[in-house]
Design a protein around this motif. Structure first.
Motif, short mmCIF file in Angstrom:
data_model
loop_
_atom_site.label_atom_id
_atom_site.label_comp_id
_atom_site.label_asym_id
_atom_site.label_seq_id
_atom_site.Cartn_x
_atom_site.Cartn_y
_atom_site.Cartn_z
N ALA A 35 0.82 -1.22 0.00
CA ALA A 35 0.00 0.00 0.00
C ALA A 35 0.85 1.26 0.00
O ALA A 35 0.47 2.27 -0.60
CB ALA A 35 -0.94 -0.01 1.20
N GLU A 36 1.99 1.23 0.65
CA GLU A 36 2.88 2.40 0.70
C GLU A 36 3.48 2.73 -0.66
O GLU A 36 3.99 3.83 -0.85
CB GLU A 36 3.98 2.17 1.72
N ARG A 37 3.42 1.80 -1.59
CA ARG A 37 4.07 2.00 -2.89
C ARG A 37 3.09 2.33 -4.01
O ARG A 37 3.51 2.54 -5.14
CB ARG A 37 4.89 0.77 -3.25
N VAL A 38 1.80 2.35 -3.73
CA VAL A 38 0.82 2.61 -4.78
C VAL A 38 0.68 4.10 -5.04
O VAL A 38 1.05 4.93 -4.21
CB VAL A 38 -0.57 2.00 -4.45
N LYS A 39 0.12 4.43 -6.20
CA LYS A 39 -0.23 5.81 -6.52
C LYS A 39 -1.47 5.80 -7.40
O LYS A 39 -1.73 4.83 -8.12
CB LYS A 39 0.93 6.52 -7.23
N GLY A 40 -2.23 6.86 -7.33
CA GLY A 40 -3.38 7.04 -8.21
C GLY A 40 -4.42 5.95 -8.09
O GLY A 40 -4.64 5.38 -7.02
N LEU A 56 -5.41 1.73 2.32
CA LEU A 56 -5.65 2.47 1.09
C LEU A 56 -6.94 3.29 1.16
O LEU A 56 -7.86 2.95 1.91
CB LEU A 56 -5.75 1.52 -0.11
N ASN A 57 -7.03 4.29 0.31
CA ASN A 57 -8.24 5.08 0.15
C ASN A 57 -9.18 4.35 -0.81
O ASN A 57 -8.84 4.14 -1.98
CB ASN A 57 -7.88 6.46 -0.41
N TYR A 61 -9.69 3.07 -5.56
CA TYR A 61 -9.44 1.63 -5.50
C TYR A 61 -10.50 0.89 -6.29
O TYR A 61 -11.69 1.18 -6.17
CB TYR A 61 -9.48 1.19 -4.04
N VAL A 62 -10.07 -0.09 -7.08
CA VAL A 62 -10.98 -1.01 -7.77
C VAL A 62 -10.49 -2.41 -7.47
O VAL A 62 -9.34 -2.75 -7.74
CB VAL A 62 -10.99 -0.79 -9.30
#
Length: 135
Positions: A35-40, A56-57, A61-62
Protein backbone atom coordinates in the motif's frame (compact mmCIF):
# COMPACT_ATOMS: atom_id res chain seq x y z
CA UNK A 1 -16.48 -27.02 -6.87
CA UNK A 2 -13.52 -24.89 -7.90
CA UNK A 3 -10.12 -26.11 -6.81
CA UNK A 4 -9.51 -23.70 -3.94
CA UNK A 5 -13.12 -23.39 -2.68
CA UNK A 6 -12.80 -19.67 -1.94
CA UNK A 7 -16.57 -19.29 -1.57
CA UNK A 8 -16.56 -21.44 1.55
CA UNK A 9 -13.23 -20.08 2.76
CA UNK A 10 -14.59 -16.52 2.71
CA UNK A 11 -16.23 -16.88 6.15
CA UNK A 12 -12.97 -17.73 7.92
CA UNK A 13 -10.49 -16.06 5.56
CA UNK A 14 -9.82 -12.96 7.67
CA UNK A 15 -9.18 -15.08 10.76
CA UNK A 16 -7.05 -17.59 8.84
CA UNK A 17 -4.68 -14.99 7.36
CA UNK A 18 -3.87 -13.63 10.79
CA UNK A 19 -2.75 -17.09 11.99
CA UNK A 20 0.88 -16.22 11.12
CA UNK A 21 1.50 -19.63 9.55
CA UNK A 22 4.30 -19.92 7.01
CA UNK A 23 2.36 -18.47 4.07
CA UNK A 24 0.73 -15.66 6.04
CA UNK A 25 3.72 -14.69 8.14
CA UNK A 26 3.81 -10.89 8.37
CA UNK A 27 0.51 -10.67 6.43
CA UNK A 28 -0.39 -7.15 7.60
CA UNK A 29 3.18 -5.96 7.18
CA UNK A 30 3.20 -7.17 3.56
CA UNK A 31 -0.11 -5.44 2.79
CA UNK A 32 1.14 -2.21 4.35
CA UNK A 33 4.39 -2.33 2.35
CA UNK A 34 2.45 -2.79 -0.90
CA UNK A 35 0.00 0.00 0.00
CA UNK A 36 2.88 2.40 0.70
CA UNK A 37 4.07 2.00 -2.89
CA UNK A 38 0.82 2.61 -4.78
CA UNK A 39 -0.23 5.81 -6.52
CA UNK A 40 -3.38 7.04 -8.21
CA UNK A 41 -6.09 4.61 -9.26
CA UNK A 42 -5.26 1.19 -7.81
CA UNK A 43 -6.49 -2.06 -9.36
CA UNK A 44 -6.31 -4.97 -6.90
CA UNK A 45 -6.57 -8.30 -8.73
CA UNK A 46 -7.70 -11.20 -6.55
CA UNK A 47 -8.64 -8.78 -3.77
CA UNK A 48 -10.35 -11.36 -1.54
CA UNK A 49 -12.14 -9.66 1.34
CA UNK A 50 -10.35 -6.36 0.77
CA UNK A 51 -7.94 -6.40 3.69
CA UNK A 52 -5.53 -4.03 1.95
CA UNK A 53 -8.18 -1.31 2.28
CA UNK A 54 -6.98 -0.94 5.87
CA UNK A 55 -4.10 0.99 4.27
CA UNK A 56 -5.65 2.47 1.09
CA UNK A 57 -8.24 5.08 0.15
CA UNK A 58 -11.28 3.22 -1.18
CA UNK A 59 -12.17 6.13 -3.49
CA UNK A 60 -9.14 5.43 -5.70
CA UNK A 61 -9.44 1.63 -5.50
CA UNK A 62 -10.98 -1.01 -7.77
CA UNK A 63 -11.02 -4.62 -6.62
CA UNK A 64 -11.43 -7.66 -8.85
CA UNK A 65 -12.44 -10.98 -7.31
CA UNK A 66 -13.80 -14.15 -8.96
CA UNK A 67 -15.22 -15.72 -5.78
CA UNK A 68 -18.82 -14.80 -4.96
CA UNK A 69 -18.20 -15.62 -1.29
CA UNK A 70 -15.17 -13.35 -1.10
CA UNK A 71 -17.05 -10.55 -2.91
CA UNK A 72 -19.93 -10.85 -0.45
CA UNK A 73 -17.61 -10.72 2.55
CA UNK A 74 -15.82 -7.74 0.99
CA UNK A 75 -19.16 -5.93 0.58
CA UNK A 76 -20.12 -6.64 4.20
CA UNK A 77 -16.84 -5.15 5.41
CA UNK A 78 -16.47 -2.18 3.07
CA UNK A 79 -19.95 -1.24 1.84
CA UNK A 80 -19.24 -1.81 -1.85
CA UNK A 81 -18.46 -4.86 -3.94
CA UNK A 82 -15.44 -5.62 -6.10
CA UNK A 83 -15.88 -6.48 -9.77
CA UNK A 84 -16.66 -10.10 -10.63
CA UNK A 85 -13.73 -11.20 -12.78
CA UNK A 86 -10.23 -12.69 -12.71
CA UNK A 87 -6.63 -12.29 -13.88
CA UNK A 88 -7.32 -13.30 -17.49
CA UNK A 89 -10.30 -10.99 -18.15
CA UNK A 90 -10.00 -7.70 -16.31
CA UNK A 91 -13.18 -5.65 -16.84
CA UNK A 92 -11.42 -2.33 -17.44
CA UNK A 93 -10.41 -0.36 -20.49
CA UNK A 94 -6.83 -0.28 -21.67
CA UNK A 95 -4.44 1.94 -19.74
CA UNK A 96 -6.70 3.17 -16.93
CA UNK A 97 -4.92 2.01 -13.76
CA UNK A 98 -2.01 3.91 -12.24
CA UNK A 99 -1.07 0.89 -10.13
CA UNK A 100 -1.95 -2.80 -10.41
CA UNK A 101 -1.46 -4.92 -7.31
CA UNK A 102 -2.04 -8.51 -6.37
CA UNK A 103 -1.29 -9.86 -2.92
CA UNK A 104 -1.64 -13.50 -1.91
CA UNK A 105 -3.44 -14.34 -5.17
CA UNK A 106 -1.12 -14.63 -8.17
CA UNK A 107 0.24 -17.99 -7.03
CA UNK A 108 -3.25 -19.42 -7.67
CA UNK A 109 -2.93 -18.70 -11.40
CA UNK A 110 -1.85 -21.91 -13.15
CA UNK A 111 1.71 -21.68 -14.48
CA UNK A 112 0.58 -22.01 -18.09
CA UNK A 113 -1.68 -18.93 -17.64
CA UNK A 114 0.73 -16.66 -15.75
CA UNK A 115 2.13 -14.97 -18.87
CA UNK A 116 -1.38 -14.17 -20.14
CA UNK A 117 -2.35 -12.87 -16.69
CA UNK A 118 0.65 -10.54 -16.65
CA UNK A 119 -0.18 -9.31 -20.15
CA UNK A 120 -3.76 -8.60 -19.04
CA UNK A 121 -2.57 -6.62 -16.01
CA UNK A 122 -0.19 -4.65 -18.23
CA UNK A 123 -3.05 -3.96 -20.66
CA UNK A 124 -5.04 -2.04 -18.03
CA UNK A 125 -1.97 -0.33 -16.58
CA UNK A 126 -1.12 3.18 -17.78
CA UNK A 127 2.19 3.26 -19.70
CA UNK A 128 3.87 5.05 -16.77
CA UNK A 129 2.06 2.99 -14.12
CA UNK A 130 3.30 0.51 -11.53
CA UNK A 131 2.73 -3.19 -11.08
CA UNK A 132 3.27 -4.65 -7.59
CA UNK A 133 3.09 -8.24 -6.39
CA UNK A 134 4.93 -9.48 -3.30
CA UNK A 135 3.77 -13.07 -3.77
Amino acid sequence: MERWDFDNWAESYDEDVTAEDWIHKDYWKVLKLVAERVKGLVLDVGCGTGNILRFLNSESYVGVEPSAGMRERFREKHGFEPLDSHFLALPLQDGVADTVITTYAFHHVPNEEKEDAIKEMLRVLKPWGRSLSPT
